[in-house]
Design a protein around this motif. Sequence first.
Motif, PDB file in Angstrom:
ATOM      1  N   GLU A 223       4.949 -11.001  17.799  1.00 59.70           N
ATOM      2  CA  GLU A 223       5.534 -12.117  18.423  1.00 59.70           C
ATOM      3  C   GLU A 223       4.442 -13.342  18.227  1.00 59.70           C
ATOM      4  OE1 GLU A 223       7.137 -11.418  22.351  1.00 59.70           O
ATOM      5  OE2 GLU A 223       8.847 -10.724  21.457  1.00 59.70           O
ATOM      6  N   ASN A 224       3.266 -12.983  18.332  1.00 61.24           N
ATOM      7  CA  ASN A 224       2.111 -13.977  18.061  1.00 61.24           C
ATOM      8  C   ASN A 224       1.246 -13.912  16.618  1.00 61.24           C
ATOM      9  OD1 ASN A 224       1.799 -15.174  21.179  1.00 61.24           O
ATOM     10  ND2 ASN A 224       2.212 -12.921  21.365  1.00 61.24           N
ATOM     11  N   ALA A 225       1.979 -13.104  15.681  1.00 56.92           N
ATOM     12  CA  ALA A 225       1.477 -13.083  14.605  1.00 56.92           C
ATOM     13  C   ALA A 225       1.821 -14.167  13.681  1.00 56.92           C
ATOM     14  CB  ALA A 225       1.401 -11.761  14.097  1.00 56.92           C
ATOM     15  N   SER A 226       1.092 -14.581  12.578  1.00 56.70           N
ATOM     16  CA  SER A 226       1.672 -15.621  11.664  1.00 56.70           C
ATOM     17  C   SER A 226       2.386 -14.655  10.724  1.00 56.70           C
ATOM     18  CB  SER A 226       0.338 -16.167  11.028  1.00 56.70           C
ATOM     19  OG  SER A 226      -0.300 -15.245  10.043  1.00 56.70           O
ATOM     20  N   GLN A 227       2.897 -15.596   9.570  1.00 55.48           N
ATOM     21  CA  GLN A 227       3.668 -14.731   8.761  1.00 55.48           C
ATOM     22  C   GLN A 227       2.918 -13.720   7.829  1.00 55.48           C
ATOM     23  OE1 GLN A 227       7.281 -14.625   9.584  1.00 55.48           O
ATOM     24  NE2 GLN A 227       6.964 -13.846   7.792  1.00 55.48           N
ATOM     25  N   GLU A 228       1.626 -14.355   7.431  1.00 53.31           N
ATOM     26  CA  GLU A 228       0.692 -13.652   7.044  1.00 53.31           C
ATOM     27  C   GLU A 228       0.240 -12.495   7.530  1.00 53.31           C
ATOM     28  OE1 GLU A 228      -3.843 -14.494   5.298  1.00 53.31           O
ATOM     29  OE2 GLU A 228      -2.443 -16.248   4.879  1.00 53.31           O
ATOM     30  N   GLU A 229      -0.012 -12.599   8.561  1.00 56.24           N
ATOM     31  CA  GLU A 229      -0.369 -11.304   9.737  1.00 56.24           C
ATOM     32  C   GLU A 229       0.752 -10.199   9.530  1.00 56.24           C
ATOM     33  OE1 GLU A 229      -3.713 -13.403  12.686  1.00 56.24           O
ATOM     34  OE2 GLU A 229      -1.520 -13.731  12.965  1.00 56.24           O
ATOM     35  N   LYS A 230       1.926 -10.702   9.577  1.00 56.51           N
ATOM     36  CA  LYS A 230       3.056  -9.942   9.830  1.00 56.51           C
ATOM     37  C   LYS A 230       3.161  -9.293   8.345  1.00 56.51           C
ATOM     38  CE  LYS A 230       5.785 -12.403  12.972  1.00 56.51           C
ATOM     39  NZ  LYS A 230       6.877 -13.065  13.415  1.00 56.51           N
ATOM     40  N   GLN A 231       2.859  -9.709   7.684  1.00 59.03           N
ATOM     41  CA  GLN A 231       3.056  -9.163   5.991  1.00 59.03           C
ATOM     42  C   GLN A 231       1.852  -8.040   6.086  1.00 59.03           C
ATOM     43  OE1 GLN A 231       5.580  -9.585   3.967  1.00 59.03           O
ATOM     44  NE2 GLN A 231       4.780  -7.909   2.938  1.00 59.03           N
ATOM     45  N   GLU A 232       0.736  -8.256   6.518  1.00 57.18           N
ATOM     46  CA  GLU A 232      -0.413  -7.655   6.139  1.00 57.18           C
ATOM     47  C   GLU A 232      -0.101  -6.307   7.271  1.00 57.18           C
ATOM     48  OE1 GLU A 232      -4.862  -7.360   7.402  1.00 57.18           O
ATOM     49  OE2 GLU A 232      -4.189  -9.252   6.962  1.00 57.18           O
ATOM     50  N   MET A 233       0.638  -6.496   8.314  1.00 56.11           N
ATOM     51  CA  MET A 233       0.745  -5.289   9.194  1.00 56.11           C
ATOM     52  C   MET A 233       1.792  -4.492   8.541  1.00 56.11           C
ATOM     53  SD  MET A 233       0.994  -6.883  13.056  1.00 56.11           S
ATOM     54  CE  MET A 233       1.429  -8.311  12.910  1.00 56.11           C
ATOM     55  N   LEU A 234       2.815  -5.045   7.942  1.00 56.27           N
ATOM     56  CA  LEU A 234       3.979  -4.343   7.300  1.00 56.27           C
ATOM     57  C   LEU A 234       3.261  -3.560   6.067  1.00 56.27           C
ATOM     58  CD1 LEU A 234       6.811  -7.119   7.350  1.00 56.27           C
ATOM     59  CD2 LEU A 234       6.522  -4.807   8.792  1.00 56.27           C
ATOM     60  N   SER A 235       2.386  -3.905   5.400  1.00 58.61           N
ATOM     61  CA  SER A 235       1.665  -3.338   4.156  1.00 58.61           C
ATOM     62  C   SER A 235       0.890  -2.465   4.602  1.00 58.61           C
ATOM     63  CB  SER A 235       0.877  -4.519   3.370  1.00 58.61           C
ATOM     64  OG  SER A 235       1.733  -5.276   2.618  1.00 58.61           O
ATOM     65  N   THR A 236       0.089  -2.254   5.727  1.00 62.70           N
ATOM     66  CA  THR A 236      -0.577  -1.277   6.287  1.00 62.70           C
ATOM     67  C   THR A 236       0.496  -0.178   6.794  1.00 62.70           C
ATOM     68  OG1 THR A 236      -2.231  -3.063   7.310  1.00 62.70           O
ATOM     69  CG2 THR A 236      -2.368  -0.859   8.348  1.00 62.70           C
ATOM     70  N   LEU A 237       1.513  -0.640   7.602  1.00 58.55           N
ATOM     71  CA  LEU A 237       2.554   0.273   8.102  1.00 58.55           C
ATOM     72  C   LEU A 237       3.050   1.072   7.039  1.00 58.55           C
ATOM     73  CD1 LEU A 237       3.992   1.660  10.396  1.00 58.55           C
ATOM     74  CD2 LEU A 237       5.553  -0.358  10.105  1.00 58.55           C
ATOM     75  N   GLU A 238       3.292   0.450   5.893  1.00 54.41           N
ATOM     76  CA  GLU A 238       3.962   1.019   4.869  1.00 54.41           C
ATOM     77  C   GLU A 238       3.201   2.109   4.181  1.00 54.41           C
ATOM     78  OE1 GLU A 238       6.671  -0.316   0.804  1.00 54.41           O
ATOM     79  OE2 GLU A 238       4.761  -1.461   1.018  1.00 54.41           O
ATOM     80  N   GLN A 239       1.849   1.520   3.883  1.00 55.29           N
ATOM     81  CA  GLN A 239       0.645   2.543   3.058  1.00 55.29           C
ATOM     82  C   GLN A 239       0.284   3.744   4.196  1.00 55.29           C
ATOM     83  OE1 GLN A 239      -0.576   2.448   0.309  1.00 55.29           O
ATOM     84  NE2 GLN A 239       1.094   0.795  -0.157  1.00 55.29           N
ATOM     85  N   GLY A 240       0.345   3.425   5.603  1.00 58.46           N
ATOM     86  CA  GLY A 240       0.123   4.929   6.373  1.00 58.46           C
ATOM     87  C   GLY A 240       1.034   5.616   6.459  1.00 58.46           C
ATOM     88  N   LEU A 241       2.651   5.207   6.402  1.00 58.51           N
ATOM     89  CA  LEU A 241       3.653   6.139   6.365  1.00 58.51           C
ATOM     90  C   LEU A 241       3.734   6.923   5.028  1.00 58.51           C
ATOM     91  CD1 LEU A 241       6.260   3.897   8.130  1.00 58.51           C
ATOM     92  CD2 LEU A 241       4.926   5.866   9.091  1.00 58.51           C
ATOM     93  N   LYS A 242       2.885   6.608   3.881  1.00 48.74           N
ATOM     94  CA  LYS A 242       3.036   7.246   2.647  1.00 48.74           C
ATOM     95  C   LYS A 242       2.243   8.312   2.722  1.00 48.74           C
ATOM     96  CE  LYS A 242       4.436   3.458  -0.218  1.00 48.74           C
ATOM     97  NZ  LYS A 242       4.231   2.595  -1.345  1.00 48.74           N
ATOM     98  N   GLN A 243       1.051   8.444   3.626  1.00 47.22           N
ATOM     99  CA  GLN A 243       0.033   9.448   3.790  1.00 47.22           C
ATOM    100  C   GLN A 243       0.580  10.806   4.244  1.00 47.22           C
ATOM    101  OE1 GLN A 243      -3.346   7.723   5.740  1.00 47.22           O
ATOM    102  NE2 GLN A 243      -3.568   6.305   4.409  1.00 47.22           N
TER     103      GLN A 243
END
Length: 69
Positions: A49-69
């Motif tokens: 809720e306190n993240a910028s759109q850029e930070e949200k996109q970074e979190m989503l990318s990190t999550l996506e990569q982490g779930l692929k491992q």
Amino acid sequence: MNLNLRHAVKHNVSGNSQAELEDTIVDAIQSGEEKMLPGLGVLFEVIWENASQEEKQEMLSTLEQGLKQ
């Protein structure tokens, strides 16, 4: 029982330093206890809720990569 989990978690960590918040998160993850998951979810909700759109996109990318491992 009408327990407001969000309020309880936020109240319990309100005013904590960054180091204390990190300890809380690390302890919850390392314990591996299922009962800690809702609290981590509340903390993630605050982050999201306190993240910028850029930070949200970074979190989503990190999550996506982490779930692929």
